[in-house]
Design an enzyme around this catalytic site. Sequence first.
Site, PDB file in Angstrom:
ATOM      1  N   GLU A 185     -29.090  17.665 -16.818  1.00 47.40           N
ATOM      2  CA  GLU A 185     -27.633  17.615 -16.705  1.00 47.40           C
ATOM      3  C   GLU A 185     -27.007  17.860 -18.065  1.00 47.40           C
ATOM      4  O   GLU A 185     -27.621  17.581 -19.101  1.00 47.40           O
ATOM      5  CB  GLU A 185     -27.238  16.240 -16.157  1.00 47.40           C
ATOM      6  CG  GLU A 185     -25.766  15.979 -16.000  1.00 47.40           C
ATOM      7  CD  GLU A 185     -25.130  16.791 -14.894  1.00 47.40           C
ATOM      8  OE1 GLU A 185     -24.933  18.001 -15.133  1.00 47.40           O
ATOM      9  OE2 GLU A 185     -24.808  16.227 -13.831  1.00 47.40           O
ATOM     10  N   ASP A 186     -25.772  18.364 -18.069  1.00 46.80           N
ATOM     11  CA  ASP A 186     -25.091  18.591 -19.343  1.00 46.80           C
ATOM     12  C   ASP A 186     -24.489  17.316 -19.913  1.00 46.80           C
ATOM     13  O   ASP A 186     -24.658  17.004 -21.085  1.00 46.80           O
ATOM     14  CB  ASP A 186     -24.019  19.681 -19.211  1.00 46.80           C
ATOM     15  CG  ASP A 186     -22.986  19.370 -18.134  1.00 46.80           C
ATOM     16  OD1 ASP A 186     -23.229  18.443 -17.328  1.00 46.80           O
ATOM     17  OD2 ASP A 186     -21.953  20.060 -18.082  1.00 46.80           O
ATOM     18  N   ILE A 187     -23.793  16.553 -19.057  1.00 53.82           N
ATOM     19  CA  ILE A 187     -23.109  15.359 -19.547  1.00 53.82           C
ATOM     20  C   ILE A 187     -23.016  14.312 -18.446  1.00 53.82           C
ATOM     21  O   ILE A 187     -22.728  14.634 -17.294  1.00 53.82           O
ATOM     22  CB  ILE A 187     -21.700  15.733 -20.085  1.00 53.82           C
ATOM     23  CG1 ILE A 187     -21.019  14.518 -20.729  1.00 53.82           C
ATOM     24  CG2 ILE A 187     -20.842  16.375 -19.023  1.00 53.82           C
ATOM     25  CD1 ILE A 187     -19.783  14.894 -21.544  1.00 53.82           C
ATOM     26  N   ASP A 192     -20.910  11.181 -17.263  1.00 53.50           N
ATOM     27  CA  ASP A 192     -19.605  10.568 -17.486  1.00 53.50           C
ATOM     28  C   ASP A 192     -19.655   9.122 -16.992  1.00 53.50           C
ATOM     29  O   ASP A 192     -20.082   8.220 -17.716  1.00 53.50           O
ATOM     30  CB  ASP A 192     -18.531  11.376 -16.765  1.00 53.50           C
ATOM     31  CG  ASP A 192     -17.132  11.058 -17.260  1.00 53.50           C
ATOM     32  OD1 ASP A 192     -16.938   9.964 -17.824  1.00 53.50           O
ATOM     33  OD2 ASP A 192     -16.231  11.878 -17.097  1.00 53.50           O
ATOM     34  N   THR A 193     -19.273   8.866 -15.763  1.00 54.90           N
ATOM     35  CA  THR A 193     -19.354   7.500 -15.233  1.00 54.90           C
ATOM     36  C   THR A 193     -20.780   7.141 -14.824  1.00 54.90           C
ATOM     37  O   THR A 193     -21.136   5.969 -14.780  1.00 54.90           O
ATOM     38  CB  THR A 193     -18.448   7.325 -14.000  1.00 54.90           C
ATOM     39  OG1 THR A 193     -18.938   8.139 -12.923  1.00 54.90           O
ATOM     40  CG2 THR A 193     -17.022   7.738 -14.331  1.00 54.90           C
ATOM     41  N   LYS A 229     -21.154  10.113 -22.176  1.00 50.44           N
ATOM     42  CA  LYS A 229     -19.855   9.674 -22.658  1.00 50.44           C
ATOM     43  C   LYS A 229     -19.791   8.154 -22.757  1.00 50.44           C
ATOM     44  O   LYS A 229     -20.300   7.448 -21.891  1.00 50.44           O
ATOM     45  CB  LYS A 229     -18.738  10.149 -21.725  1.00 50.44           C
ATOM     46  CG  LYS A 229     -18.173  11.505 -22.063  1.00 50.44           C
ATOM     47  CD  LYS A 229     -16.905  11.753 -21.264  1.00 50.44           C
ATOM     48  CE  LYS A 229     -16.313  13.104 -21.593  1.00 50.44           C
ATOM     49  NZ  LYS A 229     -15.056  13.326 -20.831  1.00 50.44           N
ATOM     50  N   PHE A 280     -12.065  15.136 -24.281  1.00 48.92           N
ATOM     51  CA  PHE A 280     -12.305  16.403 -23.593  1.00 48.92           C
ATOM     52  C   PHE A 280     -13.376  17.178 -24.361  1.00 48.92           C
ATOM     53  O   PHE A 280     -13.084  17.941 -25.282  1.00 48.92           O
ATOM     54  CB  PHE A 280     -11.009  17.213 -23.509  1.00 48.92           C
ATOM     55  CG  PHE A 280     -10.080  16.746 -22.420  1.00 48.92           C
ATOM     56  CD1 PHE A 280     -10.285  17.121 -21.099  1.00 48.92           C
ATOM     57  CD2 PHE A 280      -9.006  15.926 -22.721  1.00 48.92           C
ATOM     58  CE1 PHE A 280      -9.429  16.690 -20.095  1.00 48.92           C
ATOM     59  CE2 PHE A 280      -8.148  15.495 -21.723  1.00 48.92           C
ATOM     60  CZ  PHE A 280      -8.355  15.876 -20.403  1.00 48.92           C
ATOM     61  N   ASP A 282     -17.577  23.166 -19.809  1.00 50.40           N
ATOM     62  CA  ASP A 282     -16.323  23.915 -19.739  1.00 50.40           C
ATOM     63  C   ASP A 282     -15.088  23.028 -19.602  1.00 50.40           C
ATOM     64  O   ASP A 282     -15.183  21.841 -19.304  1.00 50.40           O
ATOM     65  CB  ASP A 282     -16.360  24.870 -18.546  1.00 50.40           C
ATOM     66  CG  ASP A 282     -16.131  24.137 -17.227  1.00 50.40           C
ATOM     67  OD1 ASP A 282     -15.195  24.503 -16.497  1.00 50.40           O
ATOM     68  OD2 ASP A 282     -16.895  23.197 -16.921  1.00 50.40           O
ATOM     69  N   ARG A 315     -17.408  27.524 -22.167  1.00 50.69           N
ATOM     70  CA  ARG A 315     -18.856  27.483 -21.940  1.00 50.69           C
ATOM     71  C   ARG A 315     -19.600  28.264 -23.016  1.00 50.69           C
ATOM     72  O   ARG A 315     -20.726  27.923 -23.391  1.00 50.69           O
ATOM     73  CB  ARG A 315     -19.208  28.052 -20.561  1.00 50.69           C
ATOM     74  CG  ARG A 315     -18.765  27.213 -19.382  1.00 50.69           C
ATOM     75  CD  ARG A 315     -19.460  27.675 -18.100  1.00 50.69           C
ATOM     76  NE  ARG A 315     -18.844  27.138 -16.909  1.00 50.69           N
ATOM     77  CZ  ARG A 315     -19.063  25.920 -16.423  1.00 50.69           C
ATOM     78  NH1 ARG A 315     -19.883  25.116 -17.057  1.00 50.69           N
ATOM     79  NH2 ARG A 315     -18.453  25.520 -15.308  1.00 50.69           N
TER      80      ARG A 315
END
Length: 236
Positions: free
Chosen positions: A152-154, A156-157, A184, A205, A212, A218
């Site tokens: 995965e790239d990032i 979050d939750t 994050k 952000f 992206d 990207r």
Amino acid sequence: TNNLRKQELTHSTMAKITDDIKNKCLVIPDDSGYDTNMFTIPVKYANFLKSILIPNGLVKDRTQKLAVDILSSIPNTKSLVVLCVLKGGYKFCSELVDAMERYVCSCEINMSIKVEFIRLKSYHNVSSTGEVEVIGLSDLSNLTGKDILIVEDIIDTGRTMTKALKLLKEYSPKSVQCASLLLKRTDKSCGYVPEYLGFTVEDSFIVGFGIDYNEFFRDLPHIGVINEEGIKQFAL
């Protein structure tokens, strides 16, 4: 008062995440970053970045170390199935798989690495508070008995990945783990931390290296933070 509360949340989140993952990744502090003028940036993005958080060279070097860590953790496997989460994960996945293949070759390891491309779709309906569908694999039962690595790239939750892992485990893979380039720091996190992690970053952000903002950035080679002008310029 609001600014003080925000600072308190930031500091508490930083402390919690750092204690949990300090041995897993590099921590990029809040409000850090480099002057964008110090880097080669596509002209179309030059005026729309607040800072460069992680230069391209550091991303690639950290990815190489993750490749070694991953392969060292599964020494007895003959085959690894990599599930690349599109769209954002493609660049990190490509870099990671290349590094793993070089390591396999140089160390003369008898292992094959197969890459599949998937999407994780979250949806809500009247009978569910949120489920995840894995799109891209025609038959998830083909994962039974396999060593699986989701890339995965990032994160979050963390809720989508948690549900995806639960779904995949229903098909009895030999193992299923996750490698994410970024995590994050957010007070909205469910607490999930992937097994392999490149960096933890502020709740901003974040763009670049495949990540992206409305399909832009990207192709930014570094990982940076988009500024207010950029948010407006590339809004839908």
